[in-house]
Motif scaffolding. Structure first.
Motif, PDB file in Angstrom:
ATOM      1  N   GLU A 182       0.826  -1.219   0.000  1.00  0.00           N
ATOM      2  CA  GLU A 182       0.000   0.000   0.000  1.00  0.00           C
ATOM      3  C   GLU A 182       0.861   1.270   0.000  1.00  0.00           C
ATOM      4  O   GLU A 182       0.457   2.299  -0.531  1.00  0.00           O
ATOM      5  CB  GLU A 182      -0.914   0.020   1.227  1.00  0.00           C
ATOM      6  N   LYS A 183       2.038   1.190   0.598  1.00  0.00           N
ATOM      7  CA  LYS A 183       2.902   2.366   0.730  1.00  0.00           C
ATOM      8  C   LYS A 183       4.031   2.395  -0.294  1.00  0.00           C
ATOM      9  O   LYS A 183       4.800   3.347  -0.348  1.00  0.00           O
ATOM     10  CB  LYS A 183       3.503   2.409   2.146  1.00  0.00           C
ATOM     11  N   SER A 184       4.136   1.357  -1.106  1.00  0.00           N
ATOM     12  CA  SER A 184       5.227   1.226  -2.072  1.00  0.00           C
ATOM     13  C   SER A 184       4.702   1.464  -3.487  1.00  0.00           C
ATOM     14  O   SER A 184       3.525   1.248  -3.760  1.00  0.00           O
ATOM     15  CB  SER A 184       5.841  -0.169  -1.974  1.00  0.00           C
ATOM     16  N   LEU A 185       5.600   1.896  -4.371  1.00  0.00           N
ATOM     17  CA  LEU A 185       5.179   2.197  -5.733  1.00  0.00           C
ATOM     18  C   LEU A 185       6.387   2.197  -6.665  1.00  0.00           C
ATOM     19  O   LEU A 185       7.500   2.543  -6.269  1.00  0.00           O
ATOM     20  CB  LEU A 185       4.509   3.580  -5.781  1.00  0.00           C
ATOM     21  N   VAL A 186       6.129   1.823  -7.908  1.00  0.00           N
ATOM     22  CA  VAL A 186       7.138   1.913  -8.951  1.00  0.00           C
ATOM     23  C   VAL A 186       6.622   2.905  -9.991  1.00  0.00           C
ATOM     24  O   VAL A 186       5.481   2.788 -10.456  1.00  0.00           O
ATOM     25  CB  VAL A 186       7.409   0.541  -9.601  1.00  0.00           C
ATOM     26  N   GLU A 187       7.448   3.891 -10.321  1.00  0.00           N
ATOM     27  CA  GLU A 187       7.110   4.839 -11.376  1.00  0.00           C
ATOM     28  C   GLU A 187       7.943   4.485 -12.604  1.00  0.00           C
ATOM     29  O   GLU A 187       9.132   4.171 -12.471  1.00  0.00           O
ATOM     30  CB  GLU A 187       7.409   6.269 -10.939  1.00  0.00           C
ATOM     31  N   TRP A 188       7.336   4.518 -13.777  1.00  0.00           N
ATOM     32  CA  TRP A 188       8.055   4.172 -15.003  1.00  0.00           C
ATOM     33  C   TRP A 188       8.066   5.358 -15.965  1.00  0.00           C
ATOM     34  O   TRP A 188       7.174   6.194 -15.952  1.00  0.00           O
ATOM     35  CB  TRP A 188       7.458   2.940 -15.683  1.00  0.00           C
ATOM     36  N   ILE A 189       9.114   5.378 -16.792  1.00  0.00           N
ATOM     37  CA  ILE A 189       9.239   6.365 -17.860  1.00  0.00           C
ATOM     38  C   ILE A 189       9.752   5.627 -19.096  1.00  0.00           C
ATOM     39  O   ILE A 189      10.785   4.959 -19.038  1.00  0.00           O
ATOM     40  CB  ILE A 189      10.222   7.501 -17.505  1.00  0.00           C
ATOM     41  N   GLY A 190       9.010   5.740 -20.187  1.00  0.00           N
ATOM     42  CA  GLY A 190       9.427   5.187 -21.470  1.00  0.00           C
ATOM     43  C   GLY A 190       9.559   6.332 -22.462  1.00  0.00           C
ATOM     44  O   GLY A 190       8.729   7.240 -22.480  1.00  0.00           O
ATOM     45  N   ARG A 191      10.604   6.287 -23.267  1.00  0.00           N
ATOM     46  CA  ARG A 191      10.874   7.409 -24.181  1.00  0.00           C
ATOM     47  C   ARG A 191      10.801   6.967 -25.629  1.00  0.00           C
ATOM     48  O   ARG A 191      11.125   5.829 -25.960  1.00  0.00           O
ATOM     49  CB  ARG A 191      12.246   8.001 -23.879  1.00  0.00           C
ATOM     50  N   LYS A 192      10.386   7.911 -26.464  1.00  0.00           N
ATOM     51  CA  LYS A 192      10.354   7.691 -27.903  1.00  0.00           C
ATOM     52  C   LYS A 192      10.878   8.950 -28.574  1.00  0.00           C
ATOM     53  O   LYS A 192      11.152   9.954 -27.898  1.00  0.00           O
ATOM     54  CB  LYS A 192       8.926   7.369 -28.359  1.00  0.00           C
ATOM     55  N   VAL A 193      11.039   8.918 -29.883  1.00  0.00           N
ATOM     56  CA  VAL A 193      11.603  10.048 -30.606  1.00  0.00           C
ATOM     57  C   VAL A 193      10.806  11.327 -30.348  1.00  0.00           C
ATOM     58  O   VAL A 193      11.371  12.399 -30.166  1.00  0.00           O
ATOM     59  CB  VAL A 193      11.661   9.744 -32.122  1.00  0.00           C
ATOM     60  N   THR A 194       9.485  11.200 -30.291  1.00  0.00           N
ATOM     61  CA  THR A 194       8.633  12.392 -30.184  1.00  0.00           C
ATOM     62  C   THR A 194       8.287  12.773 -28.744  1.00  0.00           C
ATOM     63  O   THR A 194       7.470  13.661 -28.531  1.00  0.00           O
ATOM     64  CB  THR A 194       7.328  12.178 -30.968  1.00  0.00           C
ATOM     65  N   GLY A 195       8.887  12.121 -27.745  1.00  0.00           N
ATOM     66  CA  GLY A 195       8.577  12.483 -26.360  1.00  0.00           C
ATOM     67  C   GLY A 195       8.745  11.319 -25.408  1.00  0.00           C
ATOM     68  O   GLY A 195       9.617  10.481 -25.583  1.00  0.00           O
ATOM     69  N   ALA A 196       7.862  11.257 -24.434  1.00  0.00           N
ATOM     70  CA  ALA A 196       7.940  10.211 -23.410  1.00  0.00           C
ATOM     71  C   ALA A 196       6.556   9.954 -22.838  1.00  0.00           C
ATOM     72  O   ALA A 196       5.647  10.771 -22.977  1.00  0.00           O
ATOM     73  CB  ALA A 196       8.895  10.630 -22.289  1.00  0.00           C
ATOM     74  N   HIS A 197       6.415   8.807 -22.210  1.00  0.00           N
ATOM     75  CA  HIS A 197       5.211   8.488 -21.452  1.00  0.00           C
ATOM     76  C   HIS A 197       5.660   8.076 -20.053  1.00  0.00           C
ATOM     77  O   HIS A 197       6.764   7.571 -19.871  1.00  0.00           O
ATOM     78  CB  HIS A 197       4.421   7.350 -22.102  1.00  0.00           C
ATOM     79  N   ASN A 198       4.777   8.260 -19.087  1.00  0.00           N
ATOM     80  CA  ASN A 198       5.111   7.860 -17.722  1.00  0.00           C
ATOM     81  C   ASN A 198       3.873   7.362 -16.998  1.00  0.00           C
ATOM     82  O   ASN A 198       2.746   7.644 -17.401  1.00  0.00           O
ATOM     83  CB  ASN A 198       5.757   9.015 -16.947  1.00  0.00           C
ATOM     84  N   GLY A 199       4.125   6.625 -15.924  1.00  0.00           N
ATOM     85  CA  GLY A 199       3.022   6.096 -15.147  1.00  0.00           C
ATOM     86  C   GLY A 199       3.521   5.362 -13.924  1.00  0.00           C
ATOM     87  O   GLY A 199       4.655   5.577 -13.472  1.00  0.00           O
ATOM     88  N   THR A 200       2.664   4.485 -13.418  1.00  0.00           N
ATOM     89  CA  THR A 200       2.976   3.739 -12.203  1.00  0.00           C
ATOM     90  C   THR A 200       2.694   2.253 -12.403  1.00  0.00           C
ATOM     91  O   THR A 200       1.944   1.868 -13.304  1.00  0.00           O
ATOM     92  CB  THR A 200       2.137   4.237 -11.007  1.00  0.00           C
ATOM     93  N   ILE A 201       3.298   1.460 -11.539  1.00  0.00           N
ATOM     94  CA  ILE A 201       3.061   0.021 -11.473  1.00  0.00           C
ATOM     95  C   ILE A 201       2.986  -0.336  -9.992  1.00  0.00           C
ATOM     96  O   ILE A 201       3.804   0.123  -9.193  1.00  0.00           O
ATOM     97  CB  ILE A 201       4.198  -0.790 -12.122  1.00  0.00           C
ATOM     98  N   GLU A 202       2.024  -1.158  -9.634  1.00  0.00           N
ATOM     99  CA  GLU A 202       1.867  -1.545  -8.227  1.00  0.00           C
ATOM    100  C   GLU A 202       2.877  -2.617  -7.826  1.00  0.00           C
ATOM    101  O   GLU A 202       3.214  -3.502  -8.612  1.00  0.00           O
ATOM    102  CB  GLU A 202       0.451  -2.075  -7.995  1.00  0.00           C
ATOM    103  N   VAL A 203       3.332  -2.504  -6.592  1.00  0.00           N
ATOM    104  CA  VAL A 203       4.206  -3.515  -5.999  1.00  0.00           C
ATOM    105  C   VAL A 203       3.301  -4.561  -5.364  1.00  0.00           C
ATOM    106  O   VAL A 203       2.439  -4.245  -4.551  1.00  0.00           O
ATOM    107  CB  VAL A 203       5.141  -2.888  -4.944  1.00  0.00           C
ATOM    108  N   LYS A 204       3.492  -5.813  -5.749  1.00  0.00           N
ATOM    109  CA  LYS A 204       2.656  -6.907  -5.257  1.00  0.00           C
ATOM    110  C   LYS A 204       3.116  -7.396  -3.881  1.00  0.00           C
ATOM    111  O   LYS A 204       2.326  -7.591  -2.976  1.00  0.00           O
ATOM    112  CB  LYS A 204       2.677  -8.042  -6.275  1.00  0.00           C
ATOM    113  N   GLU A 205       4.443  -7.599  -3.745  1.00  0.00           N
ATOM    114  CA  GLU A 205       4.993  -8.109  -2.488  1.00  0.00           C
ATOM    115  C   GLU A 205       6.511  -7.974  -2.506  1.00  0.00           C
ATOM    116  O   GLU A 205       7.104  -7.675  -3.540  1.00  0.00           O
ATOM    117  CB  GLU A 205       4.613  -9.579  -2.279  1.00  0.00           C
ATOM    118  N   GLY A 206       7.105  -8.216  -1.361  1.00  0.00           N
ATOM    119  CA  GLY A 206       8.558  -8.193  -1.283  1.00  0.00           C
ATOM    120  C   GLY A 206       9.043  -8.428   0.125  1.00  0.00           C
ATOM    121  O   GLY A 206       8.299  -8.238   1.098  1.00  0.00           O
TER     122      GLY A 206
END
Length: 177
Positions: free
Chosen positions: A11-35
């Motif tokens: 609930e308190k953990s998070l992964v943020e992602w960034i993917g890039r392409k020639v014309t810019g970038a996209h970003n978002g989040t992915i949930e952490v399941k366990e660890g």
């Protein structure tokens, strides 16, 4: 040897992602399941965390229809094939303490059932009852059979090219167990 184990609080953990392409970038989040993480004599000795590839969210596209279409594409076999491979896993294989609460870490990263060793620097702030771990992992997606619009596999992509490397900014909050 004094061993202390910690469990990641999803609930308190998070992964943020960034993917890039020639014309810019996209970003978002992915949930952490366990660890889990272990410290021996106050030094990180092992650890593992799992992210849920079905939970990928795109934060930079406001139009609901376009966002849903993009999310579906990321879940498809062109990218993460989330139905067949819902989990991506990072498991620490070696740690070396550095300065200022940092560790040089080597671990096995598994995406789409394919495992490669990667290295990263992990920042850890730890108390007796909690540990906060932060790292940035740069991943070459082509090593995990994610080839869509990669210049390594396709030519004449022009401004549709997607760069091979993407970033995961990992923030894990773990509690003593």
């Amino acid at each position: 040897m004094d061993t202390k184990n910690f469990k990641v609080n999803s609930e308190k953990s998070l992964v943020e992602w960034i993917g890039r392409k020639v014309t810019g970038a996209h970003n978002g989040t992915i949930e952490v399941k366990e660890g889990t993480f272990a410290f021996e004599d106050n030094h990180l000795s092992s650890g593992k965390f799992v992210i849920d590839t079905r939970s990928i969210k795109i934060l930079d596209i406001d139009d609901a229809e376009t966002n849903a279409q993009f999310a579906g594409h990321l879940a498809s076999d062109d990218f993460f094939n989330s139905d067949q491979f819902p989990d991506a896993v990072f498991e620490i294989t070696h740690t070396e303490p550095g300065d200022n609460n940092s560790y040089y870490v080597t671990g096995d990263l598994t995406i789409k059932g394919i495992t490669h060793s990667i290295t990263t620097t992990l920042q850890i702030v730890k108390t007796d009852n909690a540990a906060v771990l932060d790292t940035k992992i740069v991943i070459d997606r082509t090593k995990f059979n994610i080839k869509f619009r990669s210049s390594n596999f396709f030519t004449n992509l022009g401004d549709t090219l997607i760069y091979n490397n993407f970033d995961l900014n990992v923030h894990l909050v773990a509690e003593a167990i």
